[in-house]
Design a protein around this motif. Structure first.
Motif, short mmCIF file in Angstrom:
data_model
loop_
_atom_site.label_atom_id
_atom_site.label_comp_id
_atom_site.label_asym_id
_atom_site.label_seq_id
_atom_site.Cartn_x
_atom_site.Cartn_y
_atom_site.Cartn_z
N SER A 106 10.48 -6.03 -0.33
CA SER A 106 10.67 -7.43 -0.72
C SER A 106 9.33 -8.09 -1.03
O SER A 106 9.24 -8.93 -1.92
N GLY A 107 8.27 -7.67 -0.33
CA GLY A 107 6.95 -8.26 -0.58
C GLY A 107 6.51 -8.06 -2.02
O GLY A 107 6.02 -9.00 -2.67
N ALA A 108 6.70 -6.85 -2.54
CA ALA A 108 6.29 -6.56 -3.92
C ALA A 108 7.11 -7.40 -4.90
O ALA A 108 6.58 -7.95 -5.88
N ASN A 109 8.41 -7.51 -4.61
CA ASN A 109 9.28 -8.32 -5.49
C ASN A 109 8.90 -9.80 -5.44
O ASN A 109 8.82 -10.47 -6.48
N LEU A 110 8.67 -10.31 -4.22
CA LEU A 110 8.33 -11.73 -4.07
C LEU A 110 7.01 -12.05 -4.79
O LEU A 110 6.89 -13.09 -5.44
N MET A 111 6.05 -11.11 -4.69
CA MET A 111 4.76 -11.35 -5.32
C MET A 111 4.90 -11.42 -6.84
O MET A 111 4.35 -12.32 -7.48
N ARG A 112 5.67 -10.47 -7.41
CA ARG A 112 5.89 -10.50 -8.86
C ARG A 112 6.58 -11.80 -9.26
O ARG A 112 6.17 -12.48 -10.20
N ASN A 113 7.64 -12.17 -8.51
CA ASN A 113 8.41 -13.35 -8.90
C ASN A 113 7.59 -14.64 -8.75
O ASN A 113 7.69 -15.53 -9.59
N ALA A 114 6.78 -14.70 -7.69
CA ALA A 114 5.96 -15.90 -7.48
C ALA A 114 4.87 -16.00 -8.55
O ALA A 114 4.52 -17.08 -9.01
N ALA A 115 4.34 -14.84 -8.95
CA ALA A 115 3.22 -14.85 -9.91
C ALA A 115 3.69 -15.03 -11.35
O ALA A 115 3.00 -15.66 -12.16
N MET A 116 4.86 -14.48 -11.70
CA MET A 116 5.25 -14.42 -13.11
C MET A 116 6.20 -15.52 -13.55
O MET A 116 6.37 -15.74 -14.76
N ILE A 117 6.87 -16.21 -12.60
CA ILE A 117 7.84 -17.22 -13.02
C ILE A 117 7.21 -18.61 -12.93
O ILE A 117 6.72 -18.99 -11.86
N PRO A 118 7.21 -19.37 -14.03
CA PRO A 118 6.75 -20.76 -13.93
C PRO A 118 7.83 -21.58 -13.21
O PRO A 118 8.72 -22.16 -13.84
N ALA A 119 7.76 -21.60 -11.89
CA ALA A 119 8.85 -22.16 -11.08
C ALA A 119 8.53 -23.60 -10.65
O ALA A 119 7.38 -23.93 -10.36
N PRO A 127 12.01 -22.22 -2.18
CA PRO A 127 12.33 -20.79 -2.24
C PRO A 127 11.82 -20.14 -3.53
O PRO A 127 11.61 -20.83 -4.53
N ILE A 128 11.60 -18.83 -3.47
CA ILE A 128 11.12 -18.07 -4.64
C ILE A 128 12.33 -17.46 -5.35
O ILE A 128 13.21 -16.89 -4.70
N ILE A 129 12.35 -17.62 -6.67
CA ILE A 129 13.49 -17.13 -7.47
C ILE A 129 13.58 -15.61 -7.37
O ILE A 129 12.57 -14.91 -7.38
N ASN A 130 14.84 -15.12 -7.28
CA ASN A 130 15.13 -13.71 -7.15
C ASN A 130 15.36 -13.15 -8.56
O ASN A 130 16.48 -13.14 -9.04
N PRO A 151 16.32 -8.45 11.84
CA PRO A 151 15.13 -8.07 12.62
C PRO A 151 14.10 -7.33 11.77
O PRO A 151 12.90 -7.37 12.05
N ASN A 152 14.54 -6.65 10.71
CA ASN A 152 13.60 -5.89 9.87
C ASN A 152 13.10 -6.64 8.66
O ASN A 152 12.31 -6.11 7.89
N GLY A 153 13.60 -7.86 8.44
CA GLY A 153 13.17 -8.63 7.28
C GLY A 153 14.34 -9.23 6.53
O GLY A 153 15.49 -9.13 6.94
N LEU A 154 13.99 -9.81 5.39
CA LEU A 154 14.94 -10.58 4.60
C LEU A 154 15.74 -9.67 3.65
O LEU A 154 15.15 -8.88 2.93
#
Ligand code: CAO
Length: 245
Positions: A27-40, A178-181, A118-121
């Motif tokens: 999820s970290g890799a996905n969140l980073m891409r989504n936070a960096a690439m989407i003009p949110a 929230p960060i877009i999925n 317990p293991n994450g989102l």
């Protein structure tokens, strides 16, 4: 970009190293891409859920023996489907096969919801939420949330979402961003409702207000549309009969 700082923390005090869980790594890799690439951008609003909460409590009393607990999140899923149908670009994705020059409008409404484990989102999905009632959505959510906590979600349980809701309502807070999925184009964040004095034109009255935070992809959605989406959602939550209109 300048390199990430590397610090020898042990120089300053005792430390312990723990590997990230598998879910956090993915999820970290996905969140980073989504936070960096989407003009949110995020719009915040409040919905008056005084009557809806009373209805939810009443439903839970009526269904006390059924084992199904009706949650505010189930009403939010249904209200979001109605808002997505009224504002279809929120249920679309950019067509990346054509370099993002077109929008793909989805004529199905699958709603993902963020679940803390317990293991994450993880984000299980209520499929065809437009065709399901509040009781069925509540039941499916409870089943999916239990599977998520036990680490038993199958990939099919977590795929195909057209829109996501992230609710921190059971925990607290006021608003968050929230960060877009991706490839979805919007996500709704929900925090804990609280009693507030609201002016009704003559006096302040106590109303139960639910904080809503809608994050949207500015390549696809404009601020005015986002404000309309939130206002419509708040209208539905304030008077759920409007969903029939
Ligand atoms: N306002 C006030 N109270 C709320 C509420 C809201 N918006 N939403 C839920 N509650 C209450 C519920 O009524 C319940 O109260 P009772 O126990 O008295 O009945 C309590 O909070 C706990 O709710 P819940 O968390 O069990 O149920 P839910 O349907 O709200 O949420 C789930 C289910 C799976 C979404 C939740 O357990 C969860 O994992 N939330 C975290 C999601 C998350 O981490 N999001 C952030 C993602 S970004 O990092």
């Amino acid at each position: 970009l300048i390199p990430w700082p590397t610090v020898d923390f042990a120089k300053f005090g005792p430390i312990e190293r723990r590997e990230l869980s598998r879910i956090k790594k993915i999820s970290g890799a996905n969140l980073m891409r989504n936070a960096a690439m989407i003009p949110a951008v995020t719009n915040h609003d409040d919905a008056d859920v005084t009557e809806l909460e009373a209805f939810r409590v009443q439903l839970n009393e009526e269904h006390a023996k059924s084992g199904v607990k009706v949650t505010m999140l189930a009403f939010l899923v249904k209200a979001c489907v109605a808002a997505l149908q009224k504002f279809p670009e929120f249920n679309s994705s950019l067509d990346m096969a054509s370099g993002g020059d077109a929008l793909i409008y989805k004529r199905y409404w699958n709603i993902g919801f963020a679940a803390d484990t317990p293991n994450g989102l993880v984000v299980p999905v209520i499929k065809s939420a437009d065709q399901k009632g509040i009781l069925q959505i509540s039941r499916e959510m409870a089943e999916l949330a239990a599977k998520a906590r036990e680490g038993k979600l199958a990939p099919a349980d977590m795929s195909g979402a057209t829109f996501t809701i992230s609710s921190l309502g059971g925990i607290g807070g006021r608003y968050f961003t929230p960060i877009i999925n991706a490839p979805e184009v919007a996500i709704l964040g929900v925090c804990k409702s609280r009693w507030e004095p609201v002016w009704n034109g003559k006096e302040f009255t106590p109303r139960l207000m639910l904080p809503l935070s809608l994050t949207w992809d500015h390549r696809v959605i404009d601020g005015a549309a986002a404000a309309r989406f939130n206002a419509y959602l708040a209208q539905l939550l304030a008077d759920f009969r409007r969903i029939l209109l």
